[in-house]
Scaffold this motif. Structure first.
Motif, PDB file in Angstrom:
ATOM      1  N   GLY A  37       0.804  -1.218   0.000  1.00 14.08           N
ATOM      2  CA  GLY A  37       0.000   0.000   0.000  1.00 14.08           C
ATOM      3  C   GLY A  37       0.835   1.265   0.000  1.00 14.08           C
ATOM      4  N   GLY A  38       2.079   1.158   0.483  1.00 10.28           N
ATOM      5  CA  GLY A  38       2.933   2.339   0.544  1.00 10.28           C
ATOM      6  C   GLY A  38       2.545   3.247   1.690  1.00 10.28           C
ATOM      7  N   GLN A  39       3.197   4.402   1.752  1.00  3.40           N
ATOM      8  CA  GLN A  39       2.916   5.334   2.842  1.00  3.40           C
ATOM      9  C   GLN A  39       1.533   5.967   2.706  1.00  3.40           C
ATOM     10  N   ILE A  40       1.179   6.385   1.500  1.00  7.47           N
ATOM     11  CA  ILE A  40      -0.088   7.091   1.325  1.00  7.47           C
ATOM     12  C   ILE A  40      -1.277   6.177   1.595  1.00  7.47           C
ATOM     13  N   TYR A  41      -1.161   4.905   1.225  1.00  8.16           N
ATOM     14  CA  TYR A  41      -2.241   3.949   1.463  1.00  8.16           C
ATOM     15  C   TYR A  41      -1.784   2.864   2.431  1.00  8.16           C
ATOM     16  N   ARG A  42      -1.052   3.286   3.426  1.00  3.46           N
ATOM     17  CA  ARG A  42      -0.530   2.344   4.421  1.00  3.46           C
ATOM     18  C   ARG A  42      -1.679   1.613   5.100  1.00  3.46           C
ATOM     19  N   ARG A  43      -1.513   0.311   5.242  1.00  2.00           N
ATOM     20  CA  ARG A  43      -2.561  -0.507   5.844  1.00  2.00           C
ATOM     21  C   ARG A  43      -2.255  -0.814   7.306  1.00  2.00           C
ATOM     22  N   PRO A  44      -3.266  -0.767   8.129  1.00  2.00           N
ATOM     23  CA  PRO A  44      -3.085  -1.117   9.542  1.00  2.00           C
ATOM     24  C   PRO A  44      -2.974  -2.629   9.698  1.00  2.00           C
ATOM     25  N   PRO A  45      -2.654  -3.112  10.899  1.00  2.00           N
ATOM     26  CA  PRO A  45      -2.589  -4.558  11.125  1.00  2.00           C
ATOM     27  C   PRO A  45      -3.944  -5.219  10.891  1.00  2.00           C
ATOM     28  N   VAL A  46      -3.902  -6.512  10.598  1.00  2.00           N
ATOM     29  CA  VAL A  46      -5.129  -7.284  10.419  1.00  2.00           C
ATOM     30  C   VAL A  46      -5.966  -7.207  11.695  1.00  2.00           C
ATOM     31  N   GLY A  47      -7.269  -6.963  11.547  1.00  3.47           N
ATOM     32  CA  GLY A  47      -8.152  -6.853  12.697  1.00  3.47           C
ATOM     33  C   GLY A  47      -8.326  -5.444  13.213  1.00  3.47           C
ATOM     34  N   PHE A  48      -7.626  -4.474  12.614  1.00  4.92           N
ATOM     35  CA  PHE A  48      -7.750  -3.068  12.988  1.00  4.92           C
ATOM     36  C   PHE A  48      -9.176  -2.598  12.698  1.00  4.92           C
ATOM     37  N   SER A  49      -9.774  -1.866  13.609  1.00  3.55           N
ATOM     38  CA  SER A  49     -11.210  -1.602  13.535  1.00  3.55           C
ATOM     39  C   SER A  49     -11.613  -0.392  12.698  1.00  3.55           C
ATOM     40  N   ARG A  50     -10.705   0.546  12.421  1.00  2.00           N
ATOM     41  CA  ARG A  50     -11.102   1.756  11.700  1.00  2.00           C
ATOM     42  C   ARG A  50     -11.317   1.461  10.219  1.00  2.00           C
ATOM     43  N   ALA A  51     -12.398   1.962   9.671  1.00  2.00           N
ATOM     44  CA  ALA A  51     -12.756   1.719   8.276  1.00  2.00           C
ATOM     45  C   ALA A  51     -11.830   2.505   7.348  1.00  2.00           C
ATOM     46  N   LEU A 141      -1.070   7.405  13.140  1.00  2.00           N
ATOM     47  CA  LEU A 141      -2.527   7.487  13.061  1.00  2.00           C
ATOM     48  C   LEU A 141      -3.105   6.353  12.210  1.00  2.00           C
ATOM     49  N   LYS A 142      -2.481   6.092  11.058  1.00  2.00           N
ATOM     50  CA  LYS A 142      -3.009   5.075  10.152  1.00  2.00           C
ATOM     51  C   LYS A 142      -2.755   3.660  10.658  1.00  2.00           C
ATOM     52  N   ALA A 143      -1.526   3.412  11.095  1.00  2.00           N
ATOM     53  CA  ALA A 143      -1.143   2.043  11.429  1.00  2.00           C
ATOM     54  C   ALA A 143      -1.539   1.636  12.840  1.00  2.00           C
ATOM     55  N   GLN A 144      -1.655   2.612  13.745  1.00  2.00           N
ATOM     56  CA  GLN A 144      -1.930   2.272  15.137  1.00  2.00           C
ATOM     57  C   GLN A 144      -3.146   2.976  15.718  1.00  2.00           C
ATOM     58  N   GLY A 145      -3.708   3.931  14.977  1.00  4.32           N
ATOM     59  CA  GLY A 145      -4.889   4.628  15.445  1.00  4.32           C
ATOM     60  C   GLY A 145      -4.642   5.534  16.625  1.00  4.32           C
ATOM     61  N   ILE A 146      -3.432   6.130  16.706  1.00  3.81           N
ATOM     62  CA  ILE A 146      -3.116   6.990  17.849  1.00  3.81           C
ATOM     63  C   ILE A 146      -2.610   8.351  17.369  1.00  3.81           C
ATOM     64  N   ALA A 147      -2.828   9.358  18.201  1.00  2.00           N
ATOM     65  CA  ALA A 147      -2.202  10.664  18.028  1.00  2.00           C
ATOM     66  C   ALA A 147      -0.983  10.708  18.944  1.00  2.00           C
ATOM     67  N   LEU A 148       0.058  11.366  18.500  1.00  2.00           N
ATOM     68  CA  LEU A 148       1.323  11.349  19.241  1.00  2.00           C
ATOM     69  C   LEU A 148       1.403  12.439  20.301  1.00  2.00           C
ATOM     70  N   GLY A 149       0.317  13.106  20.592  1.00  2.00           N
ATOM     71  CA  GLY A 149       0.315  14.127  21.624  1.00  2.00           C
ATOM     72  C   GLY A 149      -1.098  14.464  22.048  1.00  2.00           C
ATOM     73  N   ARG A 150      -1.218  15.120  23.208  1.00  2.00           N
ATOM     74  CA  ARG A 150      -2.531  15.557  23.688  1.00  2.00           C
ATOM     75  C   ARG A 150      -2.883  16.955  23.190  1.00  2.00           C
ATOM     76  N   LYS A 151      -1.850  17.755  22.893  1.00  2.00           N
ATOM     77  CA  LYS A 151      -2.051  19.096  22.341  1.00  2.00           C
ATOM     78  C   LYS A 151      -1.003  19.289  21.261  1.00  2.00           C
ATOM     79  N   ILE A 152      -1.435  19.254  20.013  1.00  2.00           N
ATOM     80  CA  ILE A 152      -0.537  19.095  18.874  1.00  2.00           C
ATOM     81  C   ILE A 152      -0.401  20.397  18.087  1.00  2.00           C
ATOM     82  N   ALA A 153       0.848  20.746  17.752  1.00  6.85           N
ATOM     83  CA  ALA A 153       1.123  21.855  16.834  1.00  6.85           C
ATOM     84  C   ALA A 153       1.794  21.284  15.594  1.00  6.85           C
ATOM     85  N   LEU A 154       1.257  21.616  14.436  1.00  5.27           N
ATOM     86  CA  LEU A 154       1.821  21.164  13.171  1.00  5.27           C
ATOM     87  C   LEU A 154       2.394  22.366  12.430  1.00  5.27           C
ATOM     88  N   ALA A 155       3.595  22.206  11.872  1.00  8.47           N
ATOM     89  CA  ALA A 155       4.257  23.335  11.210  1.00  8.47           C
ATOM     90  C   ALA A 155       5.015  22.851   9.991  1.00  8.47           C
TER      91      ALA A 155
END
Length: 455
Positions: A37-51, A141-155
């Motif tokens: 799938g590559g980075q853009i269409y990276r697939r999560p592990p089998v059984g991952f619940s997000r559609a 986010l894609k592979a594990q369904g997590i955000a890496l912080g509680r208050k995030i700044a993107l730059a």
């Protein structure tokens, strides 16, 4: 039968494999991920619940189509898939591959579709834990369904900045600010060029931007990242009017579009030239991606045209391979016309979201350039009397580019610093030469014999 090796199972590698199979070949596909799938269409592990709609948004149908195509080729035993493996070296028609064990994969023709990595620009304070690339945040986010912080700044700048922000917000993350270094005027001029080439894609990007509302700030100048014992505490920046501001946060994501991952093409003997559109060194090929006899390049590792462009480039590279083998193939002209449109769009994108070269040139001596080795801008500038502003000499003297990333994250910024300090252009500084192993590996991996050739 001719042995064709494809390196990379993203959009380019998948379409290349599909094209070769249609001509009666059975390629071997090596990929670092567990699932294609590559980075853009990276697939999560089998059984991952997000559609898929949550993971890929409007691109979910394309992602499904690629995944299904590749899975069918594997299930029907029409390709050999070697997942979770990296090509570490190439010599005399043999790829030295490392996964759970060492393997030797012999080939007659090589198609390289290794994609791209984040293009990073150092910011004072970026060396602390809790500062990630935009791509790393998206992988989490894609592979594990997590955000890496509680208050995030993107730059940074580029489409991924906006896309990741909307993806994080949709997943329930707290995004405090989206800081774009691109001036609004540049975005308007480049955006018009993008719209002429791909109006619907441009409109989709504008809609994502609008959804961010007041979180988004353009024409930002990044000053520094403050940190405490557990990571970032704030990012300081100036808005377009020059007013100093700061955003409290516990995670920072940085990224300025993409940098072609050209390590494997370099090891395979491709030639390179400085590309003014993308502000980086890129491999030289013909229109179809033919770099030299038996070597074909495709995807973002050749030209950064996005997922749609990568699919087309994968087909084009496979057609070039089939042409050289004298095998039946489809007419490449329609593909080349579409790729030309993608290239016009990419040129507009580069104009809309420029690389912050001037900001890098004025970084203070204390700013860290190489996170792997802890090398500062001052350390790099100090090499000039002996290095003569040549990238590889500066590397040997200052160790910039000798760490785990092998220059993937510091090379372009280092070139800007050396160029400014010596009164040259970044392209005159040269590029760091790739050398095996292509990825860091434990010494123990090389103490055992390689397995028999994979067929």
């Amino acid at each position: 039968m001719t042995r064709v090796l494809i390196v990379g199972a993203g959009p380019a590698g998948i379409r290349a494999a599909e094209t070769l199979v249609a001509a009666g070949l059975h390629p071997v596909v090596v990929d670092e991920a567990a699932r294609a799938g590559g980075q853009i269409y990276r697939r999560p592990p089998v059984g991952f619940s997000r559609a898929p709609e949550k993971l890929y948004g409007s691109e979910a149908p394309k992602a499904r189509a690629l995944h299904d195509t590749f899975d069918a080729l594997v299930a029907e035993d029409r390709i050999t898939h070697l997942p979770e493996r990296s090509v570490m070296a190439l010599r005399d028609g043999v790829a030295h591959v490392l996964g759970a064990a060492r393997e030797r994969v012999c080939y007659d023709r090589l198609i390289v579709a290794t994609g791209a990595t984040d293009r990073l620009a150092p910011v004072p304070g970026w060396q602390v834990g809790g500062v990630y690339s935009l791509g790393a945040a998206q992988i989490a986010l894609k592979a594990q369904g997590i955000a890496l912080g509680r208050k995030i700044a993107l730059a940074g700048s580029g489409p991924l900045l906006t896309l990741l922000a909307t993806q994080l917000i949709a997943a329930g993350a707290n995004v405090a600010a989206v800081l774009d270094t691109a001036p609004m005027r540049a975005q308007i001029v480049g955006g018009l060029q993008m719209a002429l080439a791909r109006p619907f894609v441009t409109l989709r990007g504008l809609r994502l931007r609008a959804a961010l509302g007041r979180l988004y700030h353009a024409a930002v100048t990044l000053e520094r990242i403050d940190s405490g014992g557990s990571g970032p505490t704030a990012i300081h920046w100036c808005d377009g009017s020059g007013t100093s501001r700061h955003t409290d946060c516990d995670m920072v994501g940085l990224g300025w579009h993409l940098r072609a991952d050209s390590t494997v093409p370099d090891l395979a003997g491709a030639s390179f030239a400085w590309n003014e559109t993308f502000d980086q060194w890129l491999p030289e090929t013909d229109q179809l991606g033919r770099a030299k006899h038996g070597l074909y390049l495709a995807g973002d590792g050749l030209r950064i045209l996005g997922a749609d462009g990568a699919e087309l480039a994968g087909q084009a590279a496979a057609i070039a391979c089939l042409q050289d083998l004298g095998l039946p193939h489809r007419n490449p002209d329609p593909i080349l016309r579409k790729l030309a449109r993608m290239q016009r769009f990419a040129a507009g994108m580069s104009r809309a979201f420029p690389w912050p070269g001037e900001a890098l040139q004025s970084l203070p001596d204390t700013a860290t350039i190489c996170r792997c080795e802890g090398i500062s801008a001052g350390d790099l500038r100090a090499t000039l009397p002996l290095s003569g502003a040549e990238a590889n000499r500066a590397k040997s003297l200052a160790r910039v580019g000798m760490g785990r990333c092998q220059g993937r994250y510091c090379q372009l910024a280092g070139a800007e610093i050396l160029a400014a300090a010596s009164g040259r252009q970044p392209k005159q500084v040269g590029r760091l030469r790739a050398q095996p192993p292509a990825r860091p590996a434990g010494i123990g991996a090389w103490l055992t014999e390689a397995t028999e050739d994979a067929e």
